[in-house]
Enzyme design. Structure first.
Site, PDB file in Angstrom:
ATOM      1  CG  HIS A 156     -17.545  60.814  66.241  1.00  8.62           C
ATOM      2  ND1 HIS A 156     -16.834  59.696  66.608  1.00  8.62           N
ATOM      3  CD2 HIS A 156     -16.696  61.859  66.356  1.00  8.62           C
ATOM      4  CE1 HIS A 156     -15.589  60.053  66.929  1.00  8.62           C
ATOM      5  NE2 HIS A 156     -15.487  61.369  66.779  1.00  8.62           N
ATOM      6  CB  SER A 277     -42.488  53.830  47.907  1.00  8.75           C
ATOM      7  OG  SER A 277     -43.263  52.839  48.532  1.00  8.75           O
ATOM      8  CE  LYS A 283     -39.795  56.413  51.689  1.00  7.00           C
ATOM      9  NZ  LYS A 283     -39.811  54.952  51.755  1.00  7.00           N
ATOM     10  CD  GLU A 290     -31.709  53.939  49.193  1.00  8.24           C
ATOM     11  OE1 GLU A 290     -32.090  53.551  50.305  1.00  8.24           O
ATOM     12  OE2 GLU A 290     -32.489  54.121  48.248  1.00  8.24           O
TER      13      GLU A 290
END
Ligand code: ARG
Length: 456
Positions: A156, A277, A283, A290
């Site tokens: 979970h 980024s 970043k 992804e």
């Protein structure tokens, strides 16, 4: 007007918009090698059946070889021909003249395209398999170098019990071994040869299909021409195997997106496998994972496209089936883009032991405490409740579980102070889960070894 395989019964050529819709060369030109291989086998079968003289057969084989040497240099998706079969025949005419018109005696594009695509699919499944193996090995290598790294295992997305990093890496390698199984299984059913049944009802020429089978390396001969010319189960199975594989990679990738975040920080991506980024200079983004996650949806889309195409079709060939190739090629291209990229990122990523250790909080000992009470003869359900009380007492006192005041612990159960003292380290906790398939060292090492065999 370009070469056409039909047209005798038509007063006019097809309208431009129909021609555009109908033309599959921009997609199926990728079958050119298979189409030539199948043509070569067909020439042999026609010769054996007495349809071609040996000199005609020689001319045709020579012509096919010349076509093979010309094709790679042609702008295949820009040519005006209807499909790869039409293009091959046109080029063959250019090379050998009228005898080219004998090549397709007793053969239809229906058995031809199904045979070409099966051959292509077998090659593609082997190529995908090699990439799955490489990804699996990258995971096992991470497991082996990170064998003694301990971090929380999650259910979970909540910290549940301490586990080895190797346990998580192997957990993601096992699904890939099942993917390999599925590829093998799909290959087995793909290896059935349609060639020799012509359009649907069998060839009017007495070709030896067994000769063709051997020549092309298929395991079996398709037993029914009407079935096999309309059968794209092999495409559906390949697409399902790829869609589930992409889903496995997506789940792995999604987990690594979380682990590379500043909040978790369990792994660091190598600079060559991360992206920046445009606005935020600090970043370092896990785009690789992804995109892998999103590509699973793309491959699933290809599977759904094919299944939707098939479901209303009668037995035999319908032009709907021409769309099979776009879906299959797209899915194969996509997975062959994803697998090497994810592998590269995994091969080079570095676990961060300090961050893993920092996430290990003593609440992860709760199950050990309940198990220790069970060893004292307390029934598990009761032990669960008592441990829960201890957790609450720790929370109320604002301390870690092992630091709960001795008297308070004794008040919950007299054995608890002793149990708390004997808890040991998180590694000890992991080793207490020594069952086969557990996160203990022996189990994880055995898993790595077995995975190496399965991925060999
Ligand atoms: N380009 C076609 C395909 O890919 C070849 C088969 C055409 N068959 C036919 N009966 N028109 O499906």
């Amino acid at each position: 007007m370009t070469h056409q395989l039909w047209g005798g019964r038509f007063a006019t050529p097809p309208a431009e918009a129909l021609d555009k819709l109908n033309r599959s060369l921009p997609v199926d030109h990728r079958l050119w090698q298979e189409d030539l291989r199948v043509a070569g086998a067909w020439v042999k079968a026609l010769t054996q059946a007495g349809v071609l003289s040996s000199s005609e057969a020689e001319q045709l084989q020579g012509g096919l070889a010349k076509v093979a040497s010309r094709l790679p240099a042609l702008p295949l998706s820009d040519l005006p021909d209807e499909d790869i079969h039409t293009l091959v025949e046109r080029l063959l005419y250019e090379e050998v003249g009228a005898v080219a018109g004998k090549l397709n005696t007793g053969r239809s594009r229906n058995d031809q395209v199904a045979t070409d695509l099966r051959l292509w699919t077998m090659g593609a499944l082997h190529a995908v398999d090699a990439e799955v193996v490489a990804l699996g090995k990258a995971l096992v290598a991470q497991a082996e170098t990170g064998l003694d790294l301990i971090l929380p295992g999650y259910t979970h997305m909540q910290r549940a019990q301490p586990v080895r990093w190797a346990y998580i890496m192997t957990a993601h390698a096992w699904p890939l071994t099942r993917d390999r199984d599925r590829l093998r299984d799909a290959l087995r059913r793909t290896s059935e040869m349609p060639l020799g049944v012509a359009a649907l009802a069998g060839s009017g020429i007495a070709v030896d299909r067994e000769l063709l089978r051997k020549e092309l390396g298929f395991e079996r001969i398709a037993p029914n021409g009407l079935d096999t010319t309309g059968d794209r189960d092999f495409v559906a199975e390949a697409l399902f195997a790829l869609a589930l594989m992409a889903t496995h990679v997506s789940r792995l990738a999604g987990e690594l997106v979380v682990y590379t975040s500043s909040e978790y920080g369990f792994v660091k991506l190598d600079d060559a496998w991360a992206t920046g980024s445009s606005l935020l200079p600090q970043k370092k983004n896990p785009d690789v994972f992804e995109l892998a996650r999103a590509k699973a949806a793309v491959v699933l889309g290809d599977l759904v496209t094919l299944m939707g195409t098939l479901k209303g079709l009668p037995a035999g060939y319908s032009k709907d089936l021409q769309e099979d190739k776009a879906a299959l090629f797209h899915a194969v291209d996509t997975i062959l883009l994803v697998l090497p990229a994810v592998r590269g990122a995994i091969e080079t990523m570095k676990p961060v032991p300090q961050r893993m250790a920092a996430a290990l909080d003593p609440a992860l000992f709760a199950t050990d405490i309940a198990d220790a009470l069970v060893a004292q003869g307390v029934p598990f359900r009761e032990a669960h409740g008592l441990t829960g009380k201890l957790v609450r007492a720790a929370e109320q006192a604002g301390v870690a579980i092992p630091d709960v005041n001795e008297a308070v612990a004794r008040g919950i159960h007299e054995a608890l102070p002793g149990i708390l003292q004997a808890l040991g380290t998180f590694a000890d906790s992991v080793e207490r889960r020594g069952t086969v398939g557990g996160s203990g060292k022996a189990s994880v090492m055995a898993q790595s070894a077995e995975l190496r065999t399965l991925l060999g």
